[in-house]
Design a protein around this motif. Structure first.
Motif, PDB file in Angstrom:
ATOM      1  N   ILE A  44      76.464 -21.031  62.148  1.00  0.00           N
ATOM      2  CA  ILE A  44      75.179 -20.755  62.794  1.00  0.00           C
ATOM      3  C   ILE A  44      75.395 -20.287  64.227  1.00  0.00           C
ATOM      4  CG2 ILE A  44      73.049 -21.826  63.645  1.00  0.00           C
ATOM      5  CD1 ILE A  44      73.196 -23.672  61.158  1.00  0.00           C
ATOM      6  N   ALA A  45      76.279 -20.978  64.948  1.00  0.00           N
ATOM      7  CA  ALA A  45      76.560 -20.614  66.337  1.00  0.00           C
ATOM      8  C   ALA A  45      77.151 -19.219  66.452  1.00  0.00           C
ATOM      9  CB  ALA A  45      77.511 -21.639  66.961  1.00  0.00           C
ATOM     10  N   ALA A  46      77.877 -18.800  65.420  1.00  0.00           N
ATOM     11  CA  ALA A  46      78.496 -17.478  65.413  1.00  0.00           C
ATOM     12  C   ALA A  46      77.550 -16.389  64.899  1.00  0.00           C
ATOM     13  CB  ALA A  46      79.762 -17.504  64.565  1.00  0.00           C
ATOM     14  N   GLY A  47      76.330 -16.789  64.551  1.00  0.00           N
ATOM     15  CA  GLY A  47      75.350 -15.818  64.084  1.00  0.00           C
ATOM     16  C   GLY A  47      75.499 -15.433  62.630  1.00  0.00           C
ATOM     17  N   CYS A  48      76.199 -16.243  61.862  1.00  0.00           N
ATOM     18  CA  CYS A  48      76.368 -15.917  60.437  1.00  0.00           C
ATOM     19  C   CYS A  48      76.074 -17.153  59.578  1.00  0.00           C
ATOM     20  CB  CYS A  48      77.748 -15.365  60.150  1.00  0.00           C
ATOM     21  SG  CYS A  48      79.126 -16.381  60.711  1.00  0.00           S
ATOM     22  N   GLY A  49      75.021 -17.872  59.969  1.00  0.00           N
ATOM     23  CA  GLY A  49      74.635 -19.056  59.223  1.00  0.00           C
ATOM     24  C   GLY A  49      74.017 -18.728  57.883  1.00  0.00           C
ATOM     25  N   GLU A  50      73.829 -19.763  57.109  1.00  0.00           N
ATOM     26  CA  GLU A  50      73.250 -19.650  55.768  1.00  0.00           C
ATOM     27  C   GLU A  50      71.897 -18.949  55.812  1.00  0.00           C
ATOM     28  OE1 GLU A  50      72.023 -22.840  52.245  1.00  0.00           O
ATOM     29  OE2 GLU A  50      72.192 -23.479  54.338  1.00  0.00           O
ATOM     30  N   GLN A  51      71.691 -18.051  54.848  1.00  0.00           N
ATOM     31  CA  GLN A  51      70.416 -17.357  54.709  1.00  0.00           C
ATOM     32  C   GLN A  51      70.044 -17.296  53.235  1.00  0.00           C
ATOM     33  OE1 GLN A  51      70.626 -13.441  56.398  1.00  0.00           O
ATOM     34  NE2 GLN A  51      70.776 -14.171  58.501  1.00  0.00           N
ATOM     35  N   ILE A  52      68.757 -17.290  52.965  1.00  0.00           N
ATOM     36  CA  ILE A  52      68.255 -16.980  51.620  1.00  0.00           C
ATOM     37  C   ILE A  52      67.176 -15.935  51.823  1.00  0.00           C
ATOM     38  CG2 ILE A  52      67.108 -17.828  49.543  1.00  0.00           C
ATOM     39  CD1 ILE A  52      68.229 -20.602  50.144  1.00  0.00           C
ATOM     40  N   ILE A  53      67.403 -14.757  51.272  1.00  0.00           N
ATOM     41  CA  ILE A  53      66.466 -13.649  51.426  1.00  0.00           C
ATOM     42  C   ILE A  53      65.940 -13.239  50.052  1.00  0.00           C
ATOM     43  CG2 ILE A  53      67.565 -12.856  53.560  1.00  0.00           C
ATOM     44  CD1 ILE A  53      68.963 -10.682  51.916  1.00  0.00           C
ATOM     45  N   GLU A  54      64.953 -12.377  50.053  1.00  0.00           N
ATOM     46  CA  GLU A  54      64.314 -11.955  48.801  1.00  0.00           C
ATOM     47  C   GLU A  54      65.332 -11.434  47.790  1.00  0.00           C
ATOM     48  OE1 GLU A  54      61.119 -11.504  46.211  1.00  0.00           O
ATOM     49  OE2 GLU A  54      61.029 -12.328  48.253  1.00  0.00           O
ATOM     50  N   ALA A  55      66.321 -10.697  48.262  1.00  0.00           N
ATOM     51  CA  ALA A  55      67.319 -10.113  47.358  1.00  0.00           C
ATOM     52  C   ALA A  55      68.181 -11.162  46.669  1.00  0.00           C
ATOM     53  CB  ALA A  55      68.211  -9.140  48.131  1.00  0.00           C
ATOM     54  N   ASP A  56      68.202 -12.389  47.204  1.00  0.00           N
ATOM     55  CA  ASP A  56      68.992 -13.459  46.597  1.00  0.00           C
ATOM     56  C   ASP A  56      68.282 -14.109  45.417  1.00  0.00           C
ATOM     57  OD1 ASP A  56      71.088 -13.204  48.477  1.00  0.00           O
ATOM     58  OD2 ASP A  56      69.989 -14.438  49.909  1.00  0.00           O
ATOM     59  N   LEU A  57      66.975 -13.916  45.291  1.00  0.00           N
ATOM     60  CA  LEU A  57      66.234 -14.523  44.194  1.00  0.00           C
ATOM     61  C   LEU A  57      66.566 -13.818  42.880  1.00  0.00           C
ATOM     62  CD1 LEU A  57      62.671 -14.819  45.769  1.00  0.00           C
ATOM     63  CD2 LEU A  57      64.361 -16.646  45.540  1.00  0.00           C
ATOM     64  N   TYR A  58      66.693 -14.595  41.824  1.00  0.00           N
ATOM     65  CA  TYR A  58      66.789 -13.978  40.504  1.00  0.00           C
ATOM     66  C   TYR A  58      65.484 -13.247  40.213  1.00  0.00           C
ATOM     67  CZ  TYR A  58      71.232 -16.104  39.214  1.00  0.00           C
ATOM     68  OH  TYR A  58      72.565 -16.438  39.144  1.00  0.00           O
ATOM     69  N   GLY A  59      65.586 -12.177  39.426  1.00  0.00           N
ATOM     70  CA  GLY A  59      64.458 -11.269  39.235  1.00  0.00           C
ATOM     71  C   GLY A  59      63.234 -11.860  38.560  1.00  0.00           C
ATOM     72  N   ASP A  60      63.397 -12.982  37.861  1.00  0.00           N
ATOM     73  CA  ASP A  60      62.267 -13.553  37.125  1.00  0.00           C
ATOM     74  C   ASP A  60      61.569 -14.686  37.883  1.00  0.00           C
ATOM     75  OD1 ASP A  60      64.273 -15.437  36.982  1.00  0.00           O
ATOM     76  OD2 ASP A  60      64.220 -15.658  34.802  1.00  0.00           O
ATOM     77  N   VAL A  61      62.015 -14.988  39.090  1.00  0.00           N
ATOM     78  CA  VAL A  61      61.545 -16.194  39.781  1.00  0.00           C
ATOM     79  C   VAL A  61      60.056 -16.132  40.093  1.00  0.00           C
ATOM     80  CG1 VAL A  61      61.705 -17.513  41.929  1.00  0.00           C
ATOM     81  CG2 VAL A  61      63.783 -16.841  40.708  1.00  0.00           C
ATOM     82  N   ARG A  62      59.627 -15.095  40.763  1.00  0.00           N
ATOM     83  CA  ARG A  62      58.222 -15.039  41.174  1.00  0.00           C
ATOM     84  C   ARG A  62      57.292 -15.013  39.959  1.00  0.00           C
ATOM     85  NH1 ARG A  62      57.075 -14.564  46.442  1.00  0.00           N
ATOM     86  NH2 ARG A  62      58.797 -14.021  47.856  1.00  0.00           N
ATOM     87  N   GLN A  63      57.645 -14.242  38.951  1.00  0.00           N
ATOM     88  CA  GLN A  63      56.796 -14.156  37.760  1.00  0.00           C
ATOM     89  C   GLN A  63      56.706 -15.506  37.049  1.00  0.00           C
ATOM     90  OE1 GLN A  63      58.053 -11.190  34.932  1.00  0.00           O
ATOM     91  NE2 GLN A  63      56.556 -11.826  33.393  1.00  0.00           N
TER      92      GLN A  63
END
Length: 211
Positions: free
Chosen positions: A68-87
């Motif tokens: 996190i301090a180095a600016g590369c901490g854990e992220q979860i973005i839309e592209a990480d979701l499996y394609g069927d999640v929202r539906q």
């Protein structure tokens, strides 16, 4: 059924990008990281043991903070979701079911998930609750959190030891999704997919099963 609660890693979220980030952080090739994750999965070990094989004395909490301090901490973005999640989540809510998300994640991951505005009624992580799967206390907390009695709650995950076994022991219904290393490897195992109440290939199968 009143509530459906989902695990996160390899149930809703494809962990590929996060494992690649760890490989870069620890100075190994992504292929090496993938192979080590596969090795510990096949042995029924904690996936974090893949990191410990690379750096035996690693302090994961300290390393996460350093990232996190180095600016590369854990992220979860839309592209990480499996394609069927929202539906799938929206379909369950349309049927009048309460939808929750609760898994072994950091509070940072919980913030990332909430920022995605998923069709879910509530989101929680093990770090926020102060207890992690497969500890029975995690499922006791989940039962307090989600509406309904234990036999009115379905827990959906990919991991037999963390998701299916302890959820069933707590009196919940269970569904194992065949995705990610654990879901594929343990789908046909007596203690894995065959012990779950449902085995599904994709989350969008759930609304029809529960209708």
């Amino acid at each position: 059924m009143i509530s459906v609660v989902f695990d996160v890693g390899e149930t809703l979220v494809d962990d590929t990008r996060e494992w690649r980030a760890w490989a870069e952080w620890l100075g190994v090739r992504p292929h090496t990281m993938s192979a080590l994750v596969g090795a510990v999965v096949s042995q029924g070990r904690d996936n974090a043991d893949a990191l410990r094989l690379i750096r035996p004395r690693i302090d994961l909490a300290a390393e996460r903070q350093a990232r996190i301090a180095a600016g590369c901490g854990e992220q979860i973005i839309e592209a990480d979701l499996y394609g069927d999640v929202r539906q799938a989540l929206a379909g369950l809510r349309a049927q009048g079911l309460w939808v929750g998300i609760a898994g072994n994640q950091t509070s940072r991951a919980g913030d990332c998930l909430r920022a995605l505005n998923l069709p879910a009624d509530a989101i929680a992580t093990s770090q926020e609750w102060g207890v992690a799967k497969p500890d029975p206390a995690f499922y006791a907390r989940l039962i307090e959190w989600a509406p309904g009695a234990p036999n009115e709650i379905l827990y959906v995950g990919d991991h037999p030891a963390n998701d299916i076994g302890p959820a069933k022991a707590a009196g919940l219904w269970t569904a194992l999704v065949r995705r990610g290393p654990w879901g594929y490897l343990w789908a046909d195992d007596p203690a894995g997919g065959r012990s779950a109440d449902w085995l599904v290939d994709q989350l969008i199968d759930l609304p029809a099963l529960l209708r």
